[in-house]
Scaffold this active site. Structure first.
Site, short mmCIF file in Angstrom:
data_model
loop_
_atom_site.label_atom_id
_atom_site.label_comp_id
_atom_site.label_asym_id
_atom_site.label_seq_id
_atom_site.Cartn_x
_atom_site.Cartn_y
_atom_site.Cartn_z
N THR A 1 0.82 -1.21 0.00
CA THR A 1 0.00 0.00 0.00
C THR A 1 0.86 1.26 0.00
O THR A 1 2.00 1.23 0.48
CB THR A 1 -0.90 0.01 1.26
OG1 THR A 1 -1.47 1.31 1.43
CG2 THR A 1 -0.15 -0.32 2.53
N ASP A 2 0.29 2.37 -0.47
CA ASP A 2 1.02 3.65 -0.41
C ASP A 2 1.20 4.12 1.02
O ASP A 2 2.02 5.00 1.30
CB ASP A 2 0.32 4.73 -1.26
CG ASP A 2 -1.06 5.14 -0.76
OD1 ASP A 2 -1.59 4.49 0.16
OD2 ASP A 2 -1.62 6.12 -1.30
N GLU A 3 0.43 3.52 1.96
CA GLU A 3 0.55 3.95 3.36
C GLU A 3 1.90 3.61 3.96
O GLU A 3 2.27 4.14 5.01
CB GLU A 3 -0.56 3.33 4.21
CG GLU A 3 -1.91 3.90 3.86
CD GLU A 3 -2.94 3.80 4.96
OE1 GLU A 3 -2.57 3.54 6.13
OE2 GLU A 3 -4.12 3.99 4.65
N TYR B 1 -1.56 -0.52 11.33
CA TYR B 1 -1.85 -1.15 10.02
C TYR B 1 -0.70 -0.91 9.05
O TYR B 1 -0.17 -1.85 8.46
CB TYR B 1 -3.17 -0.60 9.44
CG TYR B 1 -3.29 -0.86 7.95
CD1 TYR B 1 -3.58 -2.15 7.48
CD2 TYR B 1 -3.07 0.15 7.00
CE1 TYR B 1 -3.66 -2.41 6.11
CE2 TYR B 1 -3.14 -0.10 5.64
CZ TYR B 1 -3.44 -1.37 5.20
OH TYR B 1 -3.51 -1.63 3.85
N LYS C 1 2.00 -3.46 7.27
CA LYS C 1 2.15 -3.60 5.82
C LYS C 1 3.61 -3.33 5.41
O LYS C 1 4.13 -3.99 4.51
CB LYS C 1 1.20 -2.66 5.07
CG LYS C 1 -0.27 -2.99 5.21
CD LYS C 1 -0.67 -4.34 4.62
CE LYS C 1 -0.64 -4.38 3.12
NZ LYS C 1 -1.17 -5.68 2.59
P1 NAD Z 1 -10.64 -6.29 2.73
O1 NAD Z 1 -10.57 -6.00 4.18
O2 NAD Z 1 -11.85 -5.87 1.97
O3 NAD Z 1 -10.45 -7.85 2.47
C1 NAD Z 1 -9.50 -8.61 3.17
C2 NAD Z 1 -9.79 -10.08 2.89
O4 NAD Z 1 -8.78 -10.86 3.55
C3 NAD Z 1 -11.15 -10.54 3.46
O5 NAD Z 1 -11.82 -11.34 2.52
C4 NAD Z 1 -10.76 -11.36 4.70
O6 NAD Z 1 -11.68 -12.40 4.98
C5 NAD Z 1 -9.40 -11.91 4.26
N1 NAD Z 1 -8.55 -12.26 5.42
C6 NAD Z 1 -8.26 -11.48 6.50
N2 NAD Z 1 -7.46 -12.14 7.34
C7 NAD Z 1 -7.20 -13.35 6.77
C8 NAD Z 1 -6.43 -14.47 7.16
N3 NAD Z 1 -5.74 -14.49 8.33
N4 NAD Z 1 -6.39 -15.55 6.34
C9 NAD Z 1 -7.07 -15.55 5.16
N5 NAD Z 1 -7.84 -14.53 4.75
C10 NAD Z 1 -7.90 -13.43 5.54
O7 NAD Z 1 -9.32 -5.63 2.11
P2 NAD Z 1 -9.12 -4.87 0.72
O8 NAD Z 1 -9.51 -3.47 0.90
O9 NAD Z 1 -9.70 -5.69 -0.36
O10 NAD Z 1 -7.53 -4.91 0.63
C11 NAD Z 1 -6.87 -6.04 0.03
C12 NAD Z 1 -5.37 -5.81 0.11
O11 NAD Z 1 -5.03 -4.60 -0.55
C13 NAD Z 1 -4.83 -5.67 1.54
O12 NAD Z 1 -3.60 -6.32 1.61
C14 NAD Z 1 -4.65 -4.17 1.71
O13 NAD Z 1 -3.61 -3.90 2.62
C15 NAD Z 1 -4.27 -3.77 0.30
N6 NAD Z 1 -4.61 -2.40 -0.09
C16 NAD Z 1 -5.89 -1.94 0.05
C17 NAD Z 1 -6.21 -0.67 -0.39
C18 NAD Z 1 -7.62 -0.12 -0.27
O14 NAD Z 1 -7.82 1.07 -0.54
N7 NAD Z 1 -8.61 -0.92 0.10
C19 NAD Z 1 -5.21 0.15 -0.97
C20 NAD Z 1 -3.91 -0.35 -1.05
C21 NAD Z 1 -3.61 -1.63 -0.64
O1 DAU Z 2 -3.92 4.39 0.97
C1 DAU Z 2 -4.20 3.01 0.89
C2 DAU Z 2 -4.98 2.59 2.11
O2 DAU Z 2 -6.26 3.20 1.99
C3 DAU Z 2 -5.11 1.09 2.27
O3 DAU Z 2 -3.84 0.54 2.48
C4 DAU Z 2 -6.04 0.74 3.43
O4 DAU Z 2 -6.27 -0.66 3.47
C5 DAU Z 2 -7.37 1.44 3.21
O5 DAU Z 2 -8.22 1.21 4.30
C6 DAU Z 2 -7.16 2.93 3.02
O6 DAU Z 2 -6.71 3.57 4.25
P1 DAU Z 2 -7.23 5.02 4.68
O7 DAU Z 2 -7.06 5.21 6.12
O8 DAU Z 2 -6.67 6.07 3.80
O9 DAU Z 2 -8.79 4.84 4.26
P2 DAU Z 2 -10.14 5.11 5.05
O10 DAU Z 2 -11.24 4.75 4.10
O11 DAU Z 2 -10.18 4.50 6.40
O12 DAU Z 2 -10.10 6.69 5.22
C7 DAU Z 2 -9.91 7.56 4.12
C8 DAU Z 2 -9.79 8.98 4.66
O13 DAU Z 2 -11.06 9.37 5.20
C9 DAU Z 2 -8.80 9.13 5.80
O14 DAU Z 2 -8.20 10.40 5.71
C10 DAU Z 2 -9.66 9.05 7.05
C11 DAU Z 2 -10.96 9.68 6.60
N1 DAU Z 2 -12.19 9.17 7.26
C12 DAU Z 2 -12.38 7.82 7.28
C13 DAU Z 2 -13.52 7.30 7.88
C14 DAU Z 2 -13.72 5.80 7.95
C15 DAU Z 2 -13.12 10.06 7.77
O15 DAU Z 2 -12.96 11.30 7.71
N2 DAU Z 2 -14.26 9.55 8.35
C16 DAU Z 2 -14.48 8.19 8.45
O16 DAU Z 2 -15.52 7.79 9.03
#
Ligand code: NAD
Ligand code: DAU
Length: 350
Positions: free
Chosen positions: A123-125, A148, A152
């Protein structure tokens, strides 16, 4: 190619599986997922009977189960994670277990069975807060802020160590914030859309001036597939969206598209350690793999809102028991939780 996908029942994983089965008829997929609160087989109803798709329920921390399910696969795409920053702040243990130990288990099994490629979805985080100016390229220092993002970064570095030490065939993607269909509504975009649709308050953390780089999930899936098929082993690829947008501006756009007024907007207590800005330099994937985002924020948001409007049953099913207790704990009792964190960190520093 037989691909072992971890976390395929989650948001990005399920979009990826649907996309691959639609566009690559010679690929088959084993979806290995524990089905935590974030995993949902309803996300995969459209492919459940596809002969090239198989689901195995299991934990990535369980080496024997992983080996049994991965044994005849050619490649791994590792999505499984505890992915929500807020949950990681209040309960870090499962985040460290899955994101760090789980990745280590997968690396060990994949090394043993000699997979030809391992795509680690980071992730970019991991670059941490970039308050202004710079856009992080793949060599930018890793300075994660939350449990988190630290987990990562740890798993990202573990994967890199396997490349260097064992010649392990891994590639890493670091994408920005994804949005789109089937995203669990604890995350910002679906939370704001579903709250707006049901006339609930839209909780903006702090001043709402934090910036994120929004990427439609289908653009990310195309990027990850390009990295699987054409990425260079040992390399890292940033995958970012077209624009940086302030949270407040995202909420205002959503309210406008849903046809609701800004009276629903509510500023709440900020997230502890909240990163102000993420910004990615994506020139590497653009020039080396000819990838770029094609879905504009306007089109992506409109499509996402349409999907949540049409997916009333899906939304109702995921907003059940666990979700309600989550909201009660993290929003309704937000002040109390924050005081508890402050107390426990002062105990830790004593
Ligand atoms: P999500 O939370 O929607 O899905 C996670 C999945 O992993 C779920 O289906 C859950 O059941 C499964 N899981 C969790 N723990 C597990 C374990 N111990 N064994 C097997 N399965 C397990 O997540 P997402 O938003 O789809 O993110 C997927 C990946 O992408 C993650 O690695 C996250 O860090 C990365 N990522 C997400 C974002 C974003 O914006 N959502 C951005 C950048 C990177
Ligand atoms: O940047 C990539 C990441 O983006 C992924 O690695 C993570 O898995 C994904 O959850 C996401 O993280 P963020 O913390 O950026 O996303 P989130 O949706 O939780 O929040 C986005 C922004 O909105 C952040 O600045 C926090 C803010 N926020 C979030 C929630 C849930 C609010 O202001 N109110 C809220 O209720």
């Amino acid at each position: 190619m037989k691909i072992f996908v971890t976390g395929g029942a989650g948001f990005i994983g399920s979009n990826f599986i649907r996309y691959v089965l639609e566009t690559r008829k010679d690929f088959s997929i084993v979806n290995y997922d524990k089905l935590t609160y974030a995993g949902n087989l309803a996300n995969l109803e459209l492919v459940a009977r596809n002969p090239n798709y198989q689901f195995v329920r299991g934990d990535i921390c369980d080496a024997a189960a992983v080996e049994a399910a991965m044994c005849d696969c050619d490649a791994v795409i590792h999505f499984a994670a505890e992915s929500h920053v807020d949950r990681s702040i209040y309960e870090p243990a499962p985040v460290i277990q899955t994101n760090v130990t789980g990745t280590f288990v997968l690396l060990e099994v994949a090394r043993k069975i000699l997979v030809s490629r391992f795509v680690h979805v980071s992730t970019d985080e991991v670059y941490g807060d970039i308050p202004e100016g710079a856009f992080a390229d793949e060599n930018f220092p890793l300075q994660p802020s939350s449990p988190y993002s630290a987990s990562k970064a740890a798993s990202d570095l573990l994967v890199r160590s396997y490349v260097r030490t064992y010649g392990f065939p891994a590639v890493i993607t670091r994408s920005s914030n994804n949005y789109g269909s089937y995203q669990f509504p604890e995350k910002f975009v679906p939370l704001m859309i579903t709250n707006a649709l049901s006339d609930k308050a839209l909780p903006v953390y702090g001043d709402g001036k934090q910036q994120r780089d929004w990427l439609h999930v289908e653009d990310n899936c195309r990027g990850i597939l390009a990295v699987l098929e054409r990425g260079k082993i040992g390399e890292v690829y940033n995958i970012g969206g077209p624009d940086l947008v302030e949270n407040l501006s995202m909420v205002q756009r959503i309210l406008q598209l849903v046809g609701k007024t800004e009276s629903l907007l509510s500023h709440v207590q900020d997230r502890p350690g909240h990163d102000r800005r993420y910004a990615l330099d994506c020139r590497k994937i653009q020039t080396e793999l000819d990838w770029r985002p094609v879905i504009t924020l306007e089109e992506g948001l409109r499509r996402t809102i349409d999907w949540y409007v049409s997916a009333g049953l899906w939304v109702a099913s995921v907003r059940g028991g666990e979700y309600l207790s989550y909201c009660e704990k993290y929003y309704e009792n937000r002040e109390r939780s924050l005081h508890a964190i402050a107390r426990s960190s002062s105990i830790a520093s004593d």
